[in-house]
Design a protein around this motif. Sequence first.
Motif, PDB file in Angstrom:
ATOM      1  N   HIS A  74      48.982  69.750  10.219  1.00  0.00           N
ATOM      2  CA  HIS A  74      49.703  68.973   9.209  1.00  0.00           C
ATOM      3  C   HIS A  74      50.462  69.955   8.327  1.00  0.00           C
ATOM      4  O   HIS A  74      49.877  70.918   7.826  1.00  0.00           O
ATOM      5  N   TYR A 109      54.026  64.159   8.546  1.00  0.00           N
ATOM      6  CA  TYR A 109      53.648  62.939   7.825  1.00  0.00           C
ATOM      7  C   TYR A 109      52.179  62.690   8.133  1.00  0.00           C
ATOM      8  O   TYR A 109      51.639  63.227   9.096  1.00  0.00           O
ATOM      9  N   GLU A 110      51.541  61.885   7.313  1.00  0.00           N
ATOM     10  CA  GLU A 110      50.125  61.591   7.520  1.00  0.00           C
ATOM     11  C   GLU A 110      49.955  60.436   8.501  1.00  0.00           C
ATOM     12  O   GLU A 110      50.764  59.526   8.539  1.00  0.00           O
ATOM     13  N   THR A 111      48.891  60.492   9.301  1.00  0.00           N
ATOM     14  CA  THR A 111      48.581  59.346  10.151  1.00  0.00           C
ATOM     15  C   THR A 111      47.712  58.385   9.334  1.00  0.00           C
ATOM     16  O   THR A 111      47.263  58.720   8.245  1.00  0.00           O
ATOM     17  N   ALA A 117      41.846  63.294   7.452  1.00  0.00           N
ATOM     18  CA  ALA A 117      41.925  63.759   6.061  1.00  0.00           C
ATOM     19  C   ALA A 117      40.553  63.621   5.401  1.00  0.00           C
ATOM     20  O   ALA A 117      40.411  62.971   4.383  1.00  0.00           O
ATOM     21  N   GLN A 121      44.567  64.951   1.746  1.00  0.00           N
ATOM     22  CA  GLN A 121      45.802  65.033   2.542  1.00  0.00           C
ATOM     23  C   GLN A 121      46.650  66.218   2.098  1.00  0.00           C
ATOM     24  O   GLN A 121      47.803  66.072   1.754  1.00  0.00           O
TER      25      GLN A 121
END
Length: 173
Positions: A74, A109-111, A117, A121
């Motif tokens: 990430h 981008y975050e899932t 996380a 994050q």
Amino acid sequence: AMEKSYMSVFLLLVAISCALAKDVGKKDAKQTTAKPKLPQTLSRGWGDQLFWTQTYEEALFRAKHSNKPLMIIHHLEDCPHSQALKKAFAEDKEIQQLAEKFILLNLVYETTDKNLAPDGQYVPRIMFIDPSLTVRADITGRYSNRLYAYEPSDISLLHSNMQKALKLLKTEL
């Protein structure tokens, strides 16, 4: 006649918004034009000769079916820590060689998967997922407040964590 001009204005707006969306995605088009290879864009500079998956779903599928561990990075393009780690990662020949044994994914981008996380994050963070699709909470960096954070100076720790992820595979499956 009035309706017609409304329509053309509407179409024009649609065209403008699509063009804008395209521009946003192609911020770094200057670098990509030199090498118009697909993996170049997916690598985002983490290793242009490596094979990078496009989505989290694809990465999980590949990990499960190829029996390789998955390594997820990430990061953010405008984060100096991410940039510094990326440079160290991309320039380390041993890491790049070892990375070929993984399913690879880098995300800006975050899932929606909360397992990715477990302690926040933050970026950059690097996590390993084994082919049984378990996030390896036992493979961490050196910081107790951000378990999956690495700095450029932690590159040798990251290297040994990658080896650990590959070894686990042999002993557990």
